[in-house]
Design a protein around this motif. Structure first.
Motif, PDB file in Angstrom:
ATOM      1  N   THR A 398       0.975  -1.287  -0.133  1.00  0.00           N
ATOM      2  CA  THR A 398       0.062  -0.082  -0.003  1.00  0.00           C
ATOM      3  C   THR A 398       0.858   1.228   0.051  1.00  0.00           C
ATOM      4  O   THR A 398       1.674   1.287   0.711  1.00  0.00           O
ATOM      5  N   ILE A 400       0.825   5.259   0.399  1.00  0.00           N
ATOM      6  CA  ILE A 400      -0.181   6.430   0.860  1.00  0.00           C
ATOM      7  C   ILE A 400       0.189   7.755   0.115  1.00  0.00           C
ATOM      8  O   ILE A 400       1.419   7.941   0.120  1.00  0.00           O
ATOM      9  N   ASN A 403      -3.581  12.223  -1.803  1.00  0.00           N
ATOM     10  CA  ASN A 403      -4.739  12.063  -1.923  1.00  0.00           C
ATOM     11  C   ASN A 403      -5.532  11.339  -0.872  1.00  0.00           C
ATOM     12  O   ASN A 403      -6.882  11.391  -0.624  1.00  0.00           O
ATOM     13  N   ASP A 404      -4.770  10.702  -0.090  1.00  0.00           N
ATOM     14  CA  ASP A 404      -5.266   9.922   1.015  1.00  0.00           C
ATOM     15  C   ASP A 404      -5.385  10.849   2.361  1.00  0.00           C
ATOM     16  O   ASP A 404      -6.194  10.402   3.425  1.00  0.00           O
ATOM     17  N   ARG A 410      -9.302  15.660   0.819  1.00  0.00           N
ATOM     18  CA  ARG A 410     -10.384  14.794   1.423  1.00  0.00           C
ATOM     19  C   ARG A 410     -11.466  15.710   2.239  1.00  0.00           C
ATOM     20  O   ARG A 410     -12.421  15.079   2.373  1.00  0.00           O
ATOM     21  N   ALA A 415      -9.091  11.586   6.471  1.00  0.00           N
ATOM     22  CA  ALA A 415      -8.295  10.738   5.576  1.00  0.00           C
ATOM     23  C   ALA A 415      -8.923   9.314   5.205  1.00  0.00           C
ATOM     24  O   ALA A 415      -9.862   9.151   5.943  1.00  0.00           O
ATOM     25  N   THR A 416      -8.279   8.614   4.409  1.00  0.00           N
ATOM     26  CA  THR A 416      -8.617   7.358   3.904  1.00  0.00           C
ATOM     27  C   THR A 416      -8.529   6.465   5.153  1.00  0.00           C
ATOM     28  O   THR A 416      -7.783   6.416   6.002  1.00  0.00           O
ATOM     29  N   TYR A 418      -8.446   2.566   6.413  1.00  0.00           N
ATOM     30  CA  TYR A 418      -7.763   1.220   6.240  1.00  0.00           C
ATOM     31  C   TYR A 418      -8.604   0.035   6.667  1.00  0.00           C
ATOM     32  O   TYR A 418      -8.682  -0.028   8.210  1.00  0.00           O
ATOM     33  N   PHE A 448      -4.879  10.973  10.295  1.00  0.00           N
ATOM     34  CA  PHE A 448      -4.797   9.953   9.414  1.00  0.00           C
ATOM     35  C   PHE A 448      -4.777   8.475  10.332  1.00  0.00           C
ATOM     36  O   PHE A 448      -4.234   8.441  11.274  1.00  0.00           O
ATOM     37  N   THR A 476       3.819  12.409   1.094  1.00  0.00           N
ATOM     38  CA  THR A 476       3.283  12.190   2.546  1.00  0.00           C
ATOM     39  C   THR A 476       4.305  11.550   3.537  1.00  0.00           C
ATOM     40  O   THR A 476       3.897  11.628   4.962  1.00  0.00           O
TER      41      THR A 476
END
Length: 541
Positions: A398, A400, A403-404, A410, A415-416, A418, A448, A476
């Motif tokens: 993965t 990061i 865009n996460d 966002r 944040a994303t 998981y 995040f 990131t």
């Protein structure tokens, strides 16, 4: 030259915050661990690099692991038990011994060394953790997609030790093991075409890496403590990089990371400020108006009269950022040469402050500024190790991206999230000037999560990333590189290696299998790893 062979369950190369956290997590679960360190002090960026902890605003309440909280509590406990604090300071639950504005827990690095050593001590007594000191990796033996052994060389006498292990964790500050073991990795900027990041360049720039710094500690007392004029002083005195827009680096001027406008910081030693009124929350106040108090690590007014002659100030300012050339893609000889030039830059800053720096009273030079080698644990007063903001990074399961985590992308959705989260973190995307000539990149981020897939290489089956060498991008990395996140990464990696040993499985299998993943995550939860942010309690900044 002598050579020794050691066999163990888990080898952790690098005893920075990630490495120590990994060793504790693995040993607590029953694994046998060999932990290695190049520099005299364990603790990495918190100790040998001398950087006070960069943390999010809610650190006193939530958003860190239980073991990291124990480290913070242990540091405060030393001050309360052993130092002559004022009554008001001793009663402060959130004691900040340095009353620095950069962190709610600014302190002398040696204190953290002692607490980390204490945390490791029980496992070292039983032999479950073996610490190999003053060694650096020089080679790795692989068998297909697995690392079988790592050769370590003593930086003292050149003697070699070969450690054979079932799992290997790269917890070095620069991802040193990755090229040695042939692990696919990336350096510098990825291209926008690859990552889709708004702040990425059109083409990849592998040699474009953030500045590193050689920090130092100073106080201000009577007398003339001027250091000899450094050999490269004339060069650094005149150096005016593009990001400084015509201003010299050796000055009180520097770009504002968010606006990029050149601003002037103040510098007033021992200002007599209200040290109990410091509000170390960078989401509200950057805190760098007076550089003396920004990263102050000992505030004399918190202690009995006369205990400290002066405050102690930790210098980690833009004026000592070294970005003439990358070291991640350099050979050992070039790397050493750049480290020496960075030391020359830091010594030049000291000499400039002592002899030429503008003073608030209209004069020039602060000859009373004194380097503190005793505080740094070094001979010259500079930190034992360079502070690296950026590492080689694995090609991970993965990756990061901006865009996460970017708030601009966002928004209030956060944040994303998981399925394989193994922790949390928070910091703005904060990138310093880089070797490609770029200025600051500063992007608001949202709280995040840390996905397990970012710790696992795409191909290698028994190597894990346990520092800032995880599957982030150049962008990131700017928010995943701070103290509590590094600790959380290491803790998750160490626990995973021990879990895989006990369950006779592999990291890729844990990541892919929902039942194994849930079992491993349940164990993280039970040890006090927070894997999600509390609803509505944290926000972007």
């Amino acid at each position: 030259m002598t050579q020794h062979d050691i066999h163990t369950d888990i080898l952790i190369v690098g005893a920075g915050l990630g490495g120590v956290a990994a060793a504790l997590a693995a040993a607590d679960r029953g694994a046998r661990v060999v932990l290695t360190e190049e520099f005299p002090w364990i603790g990495g960026q918190l100790t040998s690099q001398a950087v006070p902890p960069d943390e999010h605003p809610w650190v006193e309440e939530f958003g860190i692991t239980a073991r990291y909280r124990a480290l913070r509590d242990g540091i405060r406990d030393v001050y309360r038990r052993r130092y002559p604090l004022t009554d008001a300071a001793r009663d402060r639950d959130e004691l900040n011994p340095g009353a620095g504005w950069v962190s709610k827990l600014c302190h002398e690095p040696r204190i953290a060394v002692g607490v980390l050593e204490e945390m490791l001590a029980p496992h070292r007594s039983t032999g479950r953790i073996r610490l190999l000191e003053r060694v650096r990796p020089i080679a790795a033996t692989t068998d297909g997609d697995a690392v079988r052994a790592v050769t370590l060389s003593s930086v003292v006498d050149g003697g070699e030790t070969v450690v054979h292990a079932r799992f290997v964790l790269d917890a070095t500050e620069t991802g040193e093991l990755l090229p040695l073991a042939g692990v696919e990795h990336v350096t510098g900027f990825e291209s926008r075409a690859e990552t889709g990041e708004p702040s990425a360049p059109e083409r990849a720039q592998p040699d474009n890496v953030q500045a590193f710094s050689v920090c130092f500690a100073i106080d201000h007392v009577e007398g003339d403590h001027t250091v000899p004029r450094p050999a490269e002083y004339d060069f650094w005195r005149e150096y005016a990089p593009a990001a400084w827009q015509g201003e010299r680096m050796l000055s009180w001027q520097a770009p504002n990371p968010r606006t990029l406008e050149i601003g002037t910081r103040g510098f007033a030693p021992n200002p007599g400020d209200d040290v109990l009124d410091v509000d170390a929350d960078q989401s509200r106040n950057a805190g760098d108006a007076n550089l003396w108090t920004f990263r102050r690590i000992a505030a004399r007014d918190l202690f009995a009269d006369g205990f400290y002659e002066s405050d102690i100030c930790l210098v980690n300012w833009p004026s000592i950022d070294y970005f003439l050339a990358p070291v991640l893609t350099a050979d050992r000889e070039e790397e050493t040469a750049h480290y020496e030039r960075a030391r020359q830059l830091s010594l030049s800053m000291v000499h400039w402050m002592q002899t030429e720096a503008p003073r608030p009273d209209g004069g020039f030079g602060f000859p009373g500024l004194r380097l503190r080698p005793d505080v740094m644990g070094s001979e010259d007063g500079l930190a034992q190790a360079p502070y690296h903001r950026e590492s080689r990074r694995i090609r991970a399961l993965t990756t990061i991206t901006e865009n996460d985590v970017s708030y601009a992308v966002r928004g209030d959705d956060g944040a994303t999230r998981y399925r394989d989260s193994v922790g949390v973190g928070m910091y703005r995307i904060d990138l310093h000037p880089s070797t490609g000539g770029d200025t600051y990149i500063d992007v608001a981020s949202t709280p995040f999560e840390i996905p397990l897939g970012a710790l696992i290489p795409q191909r290698m089956t028994n190597l894990l990333a346990a520092n800032k060498n995880i599957g982030t991008t150049h962008i990131t990395n700017g928010c995943y590189r701070l103290h509590p996140v590094e600790w959380n990464i290491g803790e998750a990696a160490g626990h995973l290696a021990a879990y895989c040993l006990a369950e006779d499985t592999a990291p890729h299998a844990v990541h892919a299998d929902d039942a194994l993943l849930a079992d491993y995550q349940r164990e993280l939860d039970e040890t006090g790893v927070e894997r999600h942010w509390p609803e509505g309690r944290a926000h972007a900044y």
